[in-house]
Design a protein around this motif. Structure first.
Motif: not given
Length: 298
Positions: A30, A286, A288, A290-292
């Motif tokens: 990311y 959330r 893991g 791309c943290r979207t």
């Protein structure tokens, strides 16, 4: 390169494109993807007819090397008659030889597009990132070029009318639009301001519509009424069958979790990695990779 011939349209390579985006996040992380938040701008790859052909091509190549952060890569660009738009010799480096189709001697405004794809080959070669088979690997290269900020050049090189056509790359115009849209949704960048091709606007619009559909699939709360209704039906069936998955044609899958609650897995709308959450109503998940952060109604 389509040069006067038919141009394929639609989304025939969409699954490979999505797999390519996932592979890119897995290999780069990311944090590294986030460093490509600014695209190549037109002024940096502009090529005037009065520019020296070879010096201009070397200048554009150096700019793309800078954008992809390959400071120790030296590119030597030449031109020859060939079927494809370009080719690159992937040796150990630091020198890489790129050959461009002779067509670009007189179509200089598209040299940046051709070089963007070939320099990405060098980037992926150094990363050790590839997909099996020539076709899928070329799709990966087009996808990475676009997602990391240089692929708008490839879409802008697409031009088609009743008398002629030109398209560079392996993706269809709409697929280039889709990847550009995925990038735009992450970085808040609108590439359409740089288009000179009228057809590029149309393809980008269709790609954006497809990218938006990724964000409107259940169990995401943004899903439409019809999708939510089918999801509820499939969930009841899965609960009755102790985890049996739904029918084909939907992106989600129900799985049992031992003695715990039923779980549902679905692709992240940003990076397409599958996420697995419990079936228990409103859930914030959330990704893991791309943290979207995703709002779900499971």
């Amino acid at each position: 390169m389509a040069n006067g011939g038919p141009v394929q349209h639609g989304f025939p390579h969409l699954e490979t494109v999505r797999a390519s985006i996932t592979a890119l996040y897995r290999r780069l992380s990311y944090d590294t993807v986030q460093t490509f938040g600014t695209s190549v701008v037109p002024a940096d790859v502009a090529f005037c007819d009065t520019d020296d052909l070879y010096l201009g091509a070397q200048r554009v190549a150096r700019e793309l090397v800078r954008h992809y952060r390959l400071p120790d890569a030296r590119l030597i660009v030449s031109f020859r008659e060939m079927t494809h738009a370009a080719s690159v010799e992937l040796a150990a480096g630091p020198e890489y030889f790129i050959e461009l189709n002779d067509r670009f001697r007189t179509h200089r405004r598209d040299i940046g597009a051709a070089l963007a794809h070939e320099v990405m080959h060098v980037y992926l070669h150094r990363l050790g990132l590839s997909l099996p088979g020539t076709r899928d690997n070329e799709i990966l290269t087009d996808t990475a070029t676009t997602y990391l900020g240089a692929g708008w050049l490839l879409l802008d090189a697409y031009r088609e009318d009743s008398a002629s056509s030109q398209k560079l790359g392996y993706l269809t115009p709409e697929e280039f639009g889709y990847v550009l849209a995925k990038r735009a949704l992450v970085f808040g960048e609108d590439p359409s301001a740089w288009f000179t091709s009228p057809q590029a606007y149309t393809a980008y619009g269709k790609g954006m519509a497809e990218a938006r559909r990724d964000e409107q699939q259940p169990p995401l709360t943004a899903a439409g009424w019809a999708g939510r209704r089918r999801y509820a039906r499939d969930r009841r069936h899965a609960q009755d069958q102790h985890g049996a998955g739904p029918g084909s044609g939907v992106p989600y899958e129900f799985t049992p979790d031992g003695r715990g609650p039923l779980r549902v897995s679905f692709p992240c709308p940003t990076c397409r990695q599958r996420i697995r959450v419990p079936v228990q109503g409103r859930v914030r998940a959330r990704c893991g990779l791309c943290r979207t952060v995703l709002e779900c109604d499971t």
